[in-house]
Design an enzyme around this catalytic site. Structure first.
Site, PDB file in Angstrom:
ATOM      1  N   HIS A 218      -6.183   2.751  -4.003  1.00 22.62           N
ATOM      2  CA  HIS A 218      -6.137   2.834  -2.539  1.00 22.62           C
ATOM      3  C   HIS A 218      -6.637   4.194  -2.052  1.00 22.62           C
ATOM      4  O   HIS A 218      -6.193   4.680  -1.016  1.00 22.62           O
ATOM      5  CB  HIS A 218      -4.704   2.577  -2.051  1.00 22.62           C
ATOM      6  CG  HIS A 218      -4.571   2.383  -0.569  1.00 22.62           C
ATOM      7  ND1 HIS A 218      -5.449   1.621   0.177  1.00 22.62           N
ATOM      8  CD2 HIS A 218      -3.646   2.849   0.323  1.00 22.62           C
ATOM      9  CE1 HIS A 218      -5.070   1.629   1.443  1.00 22.62           C
ATOM     10  NE2 HIS A 218      -3.984   2.377   1.573  1.00 22.62           N
TER      11      HIS A 218
ATOM     12  N   HIS B 121       3.419  -2.562   3.134  1.00 25.68           N
ATOM     13  CA  HIS B 121       3.512  -1.196   2.619  1.00 25.68           C
ATOM     14  C   HIS B 121       4.856  -1.007   1.935  1.00 25.68           C
ATOM     15  O   HIS B 121       5.827  -1.687   2.284  1.00 25.68           O
ATOM     16  CB  HIS B 121       3.350  -0.183   3.755  1.00 25.68           C
ATOM     17  CG  HIS B 121       2.010  -0.258   4.425  1.00 25.68           C
ATOM     18  ND1 HIS B 121       1.692  -1.260   5.338  1.00 25.68           N
ATOM     19  CD2 HIS B 121       0.904   0.525   4.316  1.00 25.68           C
ATOM     20  CE1 HIS B 121       0.439  -1.087   5.748  1.00 25.68           C
ATOM     21  NE2 HIS B 121      -0.068  -0.023   5.158  1.00 25.68           N
TER      22      HIS B 121
ATOM     23  N   HIS C  29      -6.043   8.918   1.132  1.00 30.66           N
ATOM     24  CA  HIS C  29      -5.967   8.030   2.291  1.00 30.66           C
ATOM     25  C   HIS C  29      -6.809   8.520   3.485  1.00 30.66           C
ATOM     26  O   HIS C  29      -6.336   8.553   4.631  1.00 30.66           O
ATOM     27  CB  HIS C  29      -4.515   7.845   2.727  1.00 30.66           C
ATOM     28  CG  HIS C  29      -4.258   6.525   3.408  1.00 30.66           C
ATOM     29  ND1 HIS C  29      -4.486   6.318   4.755  1.00 30.66           N
ATOM     30  CD2 HIS C  29      -3.777   5.351   2.932  1.00 30.66           C
ATOM     31  CE1 HIS C  29      -4.150   5.071   5.070  1.00 30.66           C
ATOM     32  NE2 HIS C  29      -3.725   4.455   3.985  1.00 30.66           N
TER      33      HIS C  29
ATOM     34  N   ASP D 211       0.819  -1.211   0.000  1.00 31.35           N
ATOM     35  CA  ASP D 211       0.000   0.000   0.000  1.00 31.35           C
ATOM     36  C   ASP D 211       0.858   1.269   0.000  1.00 31.35           C
ATOM     37  O   ASP D 211       2.038   1.242   0.326  1.00 31.35           O
ATOM     38  CB  ASP D 211      -0.894   0.035   1.243  1.00 31.35           C
ATOM     39  CG  ASP D 211      -2.001  -1.005   1.200  1.00 31.35           C
ATOM     40  OD1 ASP D 211      -1.980  -1.870   0.310  1.00 31.35           O
ATOM     41  OD2 ASP D 211      -2.880  -0.952   2.084  1.00 31.35           O
ATOM     42  N   ASP D 212       0.193   2.371  -0.339  1.00 31.03           N
ATOM     43  CA  ASP D 212       0.695   3.740  -0.121  1.00 31.03           C
ATOM     44  C   ASP D 212       1.745   4.229  -1.110  1.00 31.03           C
ATOM     45  O   ASP D 212       2.404   5.235  -0.850  1.00 31.03           O
ATOM     46  CB  ASP D 212       1.242   3.913   1.303  1.00 31.03           C
ATOM     47  CG  ASP D 212       0.179   3.712   2.365  1.00 31.03           C
ATOM     48  OD1 ASP D 212      -1.004   3.635   2.006  1.00 31.03           O
ATOM     49  OD2 ASP D 212       0.542   3.626   3.556  1.00 31.03           O
TER      50      ASP D 212
END
Length: 228
Positions: free
Chosen positions: A97, A190, A101, A46-47
């Site tokens: 995603h 991540h 966020h 993620d991210d």
């Protein structure tokens, strides 16, 4: 004269035998390689993307022969489009995603729509294709989020195992988390923790020891399957 006529025959026979042996080895190698995958798991990061972390992560994954699903934030995809293209070139799958966020369950339907649609556009505009998977930040979701996802044809993906890398998990802990995966399951990781990138070679070893391979996440089932 007999020697000169026989030598080419011997050379020919020897060469033919070697060629047949090589063919037999090559023929047998493919099924053996395929049989090594007794199941598939979904490695997810993620991210991303970022100019600082994505290249190192992709390099580690390539060197270990692993593929993964990258749950990108729209704001970062817009800021680093070359890294989105690098993810695709490295054989990774690119997914949504959200844009910034947020806690999706605290947003209105219109705000949720904006988060999702802008990320779809940012990733597609960067050359990542149109995502078919969505991971809600923090794993927080509700009926409103799911209804918006349905409008965009997105499948919601949470996870079965949390690596804890976002909470300063050690390399050992991350590798142990991967070891808990079974066929079809998905792990949360991540791209920004250094320990996660350092764990990649050992992750590959753990999966190989369990005859598991890194697969894609099916938009139909939401489970890890063989790459298509």
């Amino acid at each position: 004269m007999r020697t000169s006529t026989r030598m080419p025959k011997r050379i020919f026979v020897t060469g033919l035998a070697l060629a047949l042996a090589a063919t037999t080895v090559a023929t047998n190698a493919a099924p053996a390689s395929a049989a090594a995958c007794n199941g598939y798991v979904g490695l997810t990061f993620d991210d991303g993307p970022s100019n600082g972390n994505t290249p190192a992560l992709l390099n580690a994954l390539r060197q270990s022969g692993l593929r993964a699903t990258m749950f990108n934030e729209g704001q970062f995809a817009a800021a680093a489009p070359a890294q989105v293209r690098a993810q695709v070139s490295a054989g990774m799958w690119v997914a949504n995603h959200s844009y910034s966020h947020p806690h999706m369950t605290q947003l209105s339907a219109a705000q949720i729509d904006s988060e999702i649609s802008r990320t779809q556009q940012a990733i597609a505009g960067a050359g990542g294709g149109t995502p078919r998977l969505f991971r809600p930040p923090y794993g927080e979701t509700n009926a409103t989020v799911r209804s918006v996802l349905a409008r965009y044809g997105l499948t919601q993906i949470i996870w079965d195992v949390d690596s804890g890398d976002w909470n300063n998990a050690s390399v050992d802990a991350i590798v142990q988390a991967v070891g808990r995966l079974s066929n079809g399951q998905i792990i949360l990781m991540h791209e920004w923790p250094a320990n996660t990138r350092a764990a990649i070679p050992r992750i590959a070893q753990v999966l190989a020891s369990k005859n598991l391979c890194a697969g894609m996440i099916s938009p139909q089932t939401g489970r890890a399957v063989a790459p298509s």
